[in-house]
Design an enzyme around this catalytic site. Structure first.
Site, PDB file in Angstrom:
ATOM      1  N   ARG A 130      32.371  -6.400  19.019  1.00 41.19           N
ATOM      2  CA  ARG A 130      30.810  -6.711  18.450  1.00 41.19           C
ATOM      3  C   ARG A 130      30.438  -7.985  17.908  1.00 41.19           C
ATOM      4  O   ARG A 130      29.315  -8.234  17.735  1.00 41.19           O
ATOM      5  CB  ARG A 130      30.892  -5.514  16.995  1.00 41.19           C
ATOM      6  CG  ARG A 130      29.763  -5.353  16.339  1.00 41.19           C
ATOM      7  CD  ARG A 130      28.999  -4.340  17.205  1.00 41.19           C
ATOM      8  NE  ARG A 130      27.717  -3.902  16.573  1.00 41.19           N
ATOM      9  CZ  ARG A 130      27.086  -2.841  16.651  1.00 41.19           C
ATOM     10  NH1 ARG A 130      27.412  -1.892  17.370  1.00 41.19           N
ATOM     11  NH2 ARG A 130      25.874  -2.649  15.923  1.00 41.19           N
ATOM     12  N   LEU A 158      22.521  -5.258  12.772  1.00 39.02           N
ATOM     13  CA  LEU A 158      22.565  -6.534  13.206  1.00 39.02           C
ATOM     14  C   LEU A 158      23.955  -7.339  12.408  1.00 39.02           C
ATOM     15  O   LEU A 158      24.242  -6.898  11.237  1.00 39.02           O
ATOM     16  CB  LEU A 158      21.376  -7.150  12.809  1.00 39.02           C
ATOM     17  CG  LEU A 158      20.326  -6.913  13.873  1.00 39.02           C
ATOM     18  CD1 LEU A 158      18.889  -7.344  12.938  1.00 39.02           C
ATOM     19  CD2 LEU A 158      20.259  -7.345  15.057  1.00 39.02           C
ATOM     20  N   ASN A 170      12.705  -5.182   8.967  1.00 37.50           N
ATOM     21  CA  ASN A 170      12.902  -3.792   9.690  1.00 37.50           C
ATOM     22  C   ASN A 170      12.034  -2.786   8.892  1.00 37.50           C
ATOM     23  O   ASN A 170      11.356  -2.760   8.057  1.00 37.50           O
ATOM     24  CB  ASN A 170      14.346  -3.246   9.151  1.00 37.50           C
ATOM     25  CG  ASN A 170      14.696  -2.018  10.026  1.00 37.50           C
ATOM     26  OD1 ASN A 170      14.419  -1.810  11.100  1.00 37.50           O
ATOM     27  ND2 ASN A 170      15.183  -1.208   9.257  1.00 37.50           N
ATOM     28  N   THR A 171      11.552  -1.866   9.879  1.00 39.43           N
ATOM     29  CA  THR A 171      10.879  -0.717   9.598  1.00 39.43           C
ATOM     30  C   THR A 171      11.556   0.478   9.477  1.00 39.43           C
ATOM     31  O   THR A 171      12.473   0.734  10.679  1.00 39.43           O
ATOM     32  CB  THR A 171       9.582  -0.459  10.239  1.00 39.43           C
ATOM     33  OG1 THR A 171       9.076   0.537  10.043  1.00 39.43           O
ATOM     34  CG2 THR A 171       9.885  -0.391  11.871  1.00 39.43           C
ATOM     35  N   HIS A 172      11.549   1.443   8.601  1.00 39.56           N
ATOM     36  CA  HIS A 172      12.454   2.649   8.335  1.00 39.56           C
ATOM     37  C   HIS A 172      11.589   3.687   8.024  1.00 39.56           C
ATOM     38  O   HIS A 172      10.815   3.622   7.114  1.00 39.56           O
ATOM     39  CB  HIS A 172      13.615   2.339   7.410  1.00 39.56           C
ATOM     40  CG  HIS A 172      14.340   3.388   7.286  1.00 39.56           C
ATOM     41  ND1 HIS A 172      15.528   3.653   7.853  1.00 39.56           N
ATOM     42  CD2 HIS A 172      14.752   4.268   6.299  1.00 39.56           C
ATOM     43  CE1 HIS A 172      16.246   4.709   7.694  1.00 39.56           C
ATOM     44  NE2 HIS A 172      15.672   5.257   6.667  1.00 39.56           N
ATOM     45  N   SER A 199       9.362   2.525   4.990  1.00 41.36           N
ATOM     46  CA  SER A 199       9.484   1.356   4.223  1.00 41.36           C
ATOM     47  C   SER A 199       9.726   0.264   5.096  1.00 41.36           C
ATOM     48  O   SER A 199      10.328   0.336   6.383  1.00 41.36           O
ATOM     49  CB  SER A 199      10.902   1.675   3.443  1.00 41.36           C
ATOM     50  OG  SER A 199      11.081   2.624   2.583  1.00 41.36           O
ATOM     51  N   ASP A 204      19.886  -6.595   5.574  1.00 40.29           N
ATOM     52  CA  ASP A 204      20.892  -7.396   4.765  1.00 40.29           C
ATOM     53  C   ASP A 204      22.065  -6.801   5.670  1.00 40.29           C
ATOM     54  O   ASP A 204      21.890  -5.995   6.566  1.00 40.29           O
ATOM     55  CB  ASP A 204      20.964  -7.374   3.434  1.00 40.29           C
ATOM     56  CG  ASP A 204      21.255  -5.953   2.818  1.00 40.29           C
ATOM     57  OD1 ASP A 204      21.295  -4.877   3.688  1.00 40.29           O
ATOM     58  OD2 ASP A 204      21.310  -5.679   1.795  1.00 40.29           O
ATOM     59  N   ALA A 205      23.403  -6.990   5.322  1.00 43.11           N
ATOM     60  CA  ALA A 205      24.552  -6.405   5.996  1.00 43.11           C
ATOM     61  C   ALA A 205      24.857  -5.069   5.984  1.00 43.11           C
ATOM     62  O   ALA A 205      25.675  -4.318   6.760  1.00 43.11           O
ATOM     63  CB  ALA A 205      25.732  -7.453   5.444  1.00 43.11           C
ATOM     64  N   GLY A 206      23.868  -4.207   5.019  1.00 43.47           N
ATOM     65  CA  GLY A 206      24.093  -3.041   4.849  1.00 43.47           C
ATOM     66  C   GLY A 206      23.312  -1.988   5.800  1.00 43.47           C
ATOM     67  O   GLY A 206      22.523  -2.602   6.638  1.00 43.47           O
ATOM     68  N   ASP A 208      20.319  -0.323   6.136  1.00 44.34           N
ATOM     69  CA  ASP A 208      19.205  -0.165   5.476  1.00 44.34           C
ATOM     70  C   ASP A 208      19.260  -0.278   3.846  1.00 44.34           C
ATOM     71  O   ASP A 208      18.317   0.276   3.036  1.00 44.34           O
ATOM     72  CB  ASP A 208      18.461   1.443   5.766  1.00 44.34           C
ATOM     73  CG  ASP A 208      18.454   1.585   7.100  1.00 44.34           C
ATOM     74  OD1 ASP A 208      17.968   0.585   7.825  1.00 44.34           O
ATOM     75  OD2 ASP A 208      18.459   2.565   7.478  1.00 44.34           O
TER      76      ASP A 208
HETATM   77  C1  GRF Z   1      10.222   4.287  13.871  1.00 40.35           C
HETATM   78  O1  GRF Z   1       9.927   5.244  13.215  1.00 40.35           O
HETATM   79  C2  GRF Z   1      11.571   3.518  13.350  1.00 40.35           C
HETATM   80  O2  GRF Z   1      11.439   3.468  11.820  1.00 40.35           O
HETATM   81  C3  GRF Z   1      12.761   4.171  13.618  1.00 40.35           C
HETATM   82  O3  GRF Z   1      12.718   4.355  14.995  1.00 40.35           O
HETATM   83  C4  GRF Z   1      11.043   4.836  15.137  1.00 40.35           C
HETATM   84  C5  GRF Z   1      10.864   3.851  16.376  1.00 40.35           C
HETATM   85  O4  GRF Z   1       9.574   4.242  16.896  1.00 40.35           O
HETATM   86  N1  GRF Z   1      14.034   3.270  13.389  1.00 40.35           N
HETATM   87  P1  GRF Z   1       8.754   3.111  18.122  1.00 40.35           P
HETATM   88  O5  GRF Z   1       9.885   3.216  19.389  1.00 40.35           O
HETATM   89  O6  GRF Z   1       8.375   2.054  17.511  1.00 40.35           O
HETATM   90  O7  GRF Z   1       7.824   4.202  18.517  1.00 40.35           O
END
Ligand code: GRF
Length: 265
Positions: A130, A158, A170-172, A199, A204-206, A208
């Site tokens: 890894r 990452l 990141n988007t979550h 969100s 970070d290392a964790g 989300d």
């Molecule tokens: C998003 O909801 C993101 O937060 C999650 O996976 C989805 C990705 O969607 N981790 P896309 O590939 O951008 O359509």
């Protein structure tokens, strides 16, 4: 003067979506309850030690061009597409320098190709460890010299080689710190919450666990399935990601131990 300094007032956004946006305030990430609103503009005070983002954007700032961004993806890439569309407007202040994936054959890579954006694939299984993968990914990203990295549906954790060199946004699909991990929508449904959301946070290392920059709440509807709820979340997620990647590029981002805020510039 910053690369895109002065551009932000002209950027009004091109995406649409519904939801209740919750802007973060410095240090509030872990203290607020889920039901509490965290409204208000991002904090602009420059406290503490600015870290990687401000440092690495210096070259971009001196060339007066848009901020170079590498976007990492694993799937359909609708968030990527929203960023590509936004970056088509010079006032947005972002140039997508490359799109990187952890797998081949995904729609996100086709979207990048269709937009003429360079792509690379860096698969974990192609490396002995890894750590080797992490180093290789850092090299791939570094080839495009980004000022900021965006994880837009990238389904790998990452490693330190990447995280020590770049600030990663990141988007979550949940209101962190609730429901971290790969099954956030499923977990929210299983928990029976009446409201979830998305969100935008710094990695970070964790898993989300990094500081949250902004969130949008989305109500859970009666009869929602994981798919229907995720699609509704993604509608607002794209808007939030586009807004905050653009603002980070134009205004700068300061990441501190106590949280993250816009306005390094
Ligand atoms: C998003 O909801 C993101 O937060 C999650 O996976 C989805 C990705 O969607 N981790 P896309 O590939 O951008 O359509």
């Amino acid at each position: 003067m910053g690369a895109a300094a002065g551009l932000s007032p002209r950027w009004n956004g091109t995406c649409s979506g519904t939801g209740r946006q919750i802007s973060s305030q410095l240090g509030e990430r872990s203290s607020g309850s889920l039901g509490s609103e965290r409204r208000g503009d991002a904090v602009t005070a420059h406290r503490g030690r600015p870290v990687s983002f401000r440092t690495v954007t210096e070259p971009a700032r001196s060339t007066s061009g848009p901020t170079p961004v590498v976007v990492l993806v694993s799937g359909s890439g609708t968030n990527l597409q929203a960023l590509i569309d936004a970056a088509g407007n010079a006032a947005y202040g972002v140039r997508i320098a490359a799109v990187g994936a952890d797998r081949n054959g995904i729609t996100a890579l086709h979207r990048a190709g269709a937009a003429g954006i360079p792509t690379f694939v860096c698969r974990v299984q192609d490396y002995a460890t890894r750590a080797d993968w992490d180093a290789a990914l850092a090299e791939w990203i570094g080839d495009h010299d980004p000022a900021l990295v965006v994880s837009a549906g990238f389904m790998k954790l990452l490693g330190p080689q990447v995280l020590s060199r770049w600030t990663v946004i990141n988007t979550h699909p949940a209101l962190l710190p609730a429901f971290p991990g790969a099954h956030a929508v499923r977990d929210a449904l299983a928990a029976g919450v009446s409201e979830t959301g998305c969100s935008v946070h710094v990695v970070d290392a964790g898993i989300d666990t990094g500081p949250v920059l902004a969130q949008t709440a989305v109500p859970v509807a009666p009869g929602d399935t994981e798919e229907s709820l995720h699609e509704r979340i993604k509608t607002v997620e794209r808007v939030l990601l586009v807004e905050y990647v653009g603002r980070a590029a134009r205004e700068g981002l300061v990441v501190e131990e106590s949280g993250v805020h816009l306005g390094a510039r």
